[in-house]
Design a protein around this motif. Structure first.
Motif, short mmCIF file in Angstrom:
data_model
loop_
_atom_site.label_atom_id
_atom_site.label_comp_id
_atom_site.label_asym_id
_atom_site.label_seq_id
_atom_site.Cartn_x
_atom_site.Cartn_y
_atom_site.Cartn_z
N SER A 9 -8.94 -17.45 8.60
CA SER A 9 -7.93 -16.86 7.54
C SER A 9 -8.19 -17.65 6.21
CB SER A 9 -6.59 -16.83 7.97
OG SER A 9 -5.83 -16.46 6.97
N LYS A 31 0.74 -6.39 6.83
CA LYS A 31 2.39 -6.81 6.74
C LYS A 31 3.19 -5.44 7.20
CE LYS A 31 1.48 -10.65 3.54
NZ LYS A 31 1.69 -11.07 2.28
N ARG A 65 3.50 -16.63 8.97
CA ARG A 65 2.05 -16.44 8.71
C ARG A 65 1.06 -16.71 9.85
NH1 ARG A 65 -1.51 -17.03 3.69
NH2 ARG A 65 0.22 -17.37 2.57
C1 LIG Z 1 -1.91 -12.63 7.83
C2 LIG Z 1 -2.33 -12.58 6.45
O1 LIG Z 1 -2.81 -11.39 6.15
C3 LIG Z 1 -1.48 -13.13 5.44
C4 LIG Z 1 -1.75 -13.16 4.08
O2 LIG Z 1 -0.89 -13.25 3.16
P1 LIG Z 1 -1.00 -13.34 1.80
O3 LIG Z 1 -2.13 -12.37 1.24
O4 LIG Z 1 0.26 -12.92 0.96
O5 LIG Z 1 -1.45 -14.97 1.44
P2 LIG Z 1 -1.79 -15.76 -0.02
O6 LIG Z 1 -1.73 -14.75 -1.04
O7 LIG Z 1 -2.94 -16.49 0.29
O8 LIG Z 1 -0.50 -16.40 0.04
C5 LIG Z 1 -3.68 -13.66 6.55
C6 LIG Z 1 -4.86 -13.29 7.45
O9 LIG Z 1 -5.33 -13.89 8.12
O10 LIG Z 1 -4.88 -11.87 7.59
#
Ligand SMILES: C[C@@](O)(CCOP(=O)(O)OP(=O)(O)O)CC(=O)O
Ligand SMILES: Nc1ncnc2c1ncn2[C@@H]1O[C@H](COP(=O)(O)OP(=O)(O)O)[C@@H](O)[C@H]1O
Length: 209
Positions: A154, A48, A73
């Motif tokens: 994912s 992120k 996402r």
């Molecule tokens: C792009 C991501 O890394 C986003 C992950 O975001 P979060 O870890 O905040 O997700 P949740 O807790 O399941 O809602 C997913 C990936 O495929 O790497």
């Protein structure tokens, strides 16, 4: 092998679908063990950070639980896949850099390559934990099916083919989390102070994946 000042005593690698309660449960574990002993590592953290920088986005919002991250996402997944294809351990390495506590809780493994990285770097210490909740419960927590996300690697990459060391059912009518987490907390406590129990770290190490 990475160049590290110290190695963890235990690495608990958690996975689970959106709104299964990964953050909730891993926070509980960290609170029980204390932040001197236990740190939470998120593979999505460095992802992120770099994605926000490249796209001029609000990192705090992307890290938070609200709807902001959901807008990005699907694209973040694609962006991360490109990085992982070049180097499957890329985000694992960044997320673990500088972690000093003896117990690491990785809150968001999503792919076999994530587990393989930890098994390969920390074969003695790594244990895998699955959090599961029904779709009904996940919906009550705000989840709704999104094509391209909930049917992609994912979310589905660890649905089968992995023998988890523990599976935690995070539901109102399941045994309490206290009860289900007891063996994990016990292993963590023994890992940091092996002499405090009859179970030594060598017996922990003898457990198979
Ligand atoms: C792009 C991501 O890394 C986003 C992950 O975001 P979060 O870890 O905040 O997700 P949740 O807790 O399941 O809602 C997913 C990936 O495929 O790497
Ligand atoms: N056992 C629980 N009791 C109460 N609230 C919970 C429980 N498990 C999860 N939640 C809540 O459900 C929502 C989703 O949980 P979260 O841990 O963010 O899921 P994930 O990280 O898997 O997407 C959060 O608001 C969280 O506080």
């Amino acid at each position: 092998m990475e160049d590290r000042a110290s190695e963890p005593e235990l690495v608990l690698v958690f996975s689970g679908k959106r709104k299964s309660g990964k953050d909730y449960v891993t926070n509980l574990i960290r609170d029980r063990l204390g932040s001197e002993v236990c740190c939470i590592l998120r593979l999505s953290g460095p992802l992120k950070l770099q994605y926000a920088q490249e796209h001029g986005l609000d990192l705090d919002e992307l890290l938070g639980p609200g709807p902001y991250k959901e807008q990005y996402r699907a694209d973040m997944i694609q962006w991360g896949e490109t990085r992982r294809r070049q180097d499957p351990g890329f985000f694992c390495r960044l997320a673990t850099r500088g972690a000093r506590q003896p117990v690491w809780v990785v809150s968001d493994a999503r792919r076999l390559s994530d587990l393989q990285w930890f098994w390969s770097e920390f074969p003695r210490q790594t244990r895998c934990v699955r959090i599961q909740s029904s779709e009904k419960t996940r919906k009550q927590r705000g989840w709704s099916f999104t094509a391209g996300v909930d049917d992609a690697e994912s979310e589905c990459g660890l649905d089968s083919g992995v023998e988890f060391d523990w599976v935690i059912t995070n539901e109102a009518d399941a045994p309490s989390l206290e009860e289900q987490l007891e063996p994990i907390l016990k292993m963590a406590t023994e890992a940091v102070s092996p002499s405090s129990s009859s179970s030594s770290s060598s017996s922990i190490n003898a457990l198979n994946h």
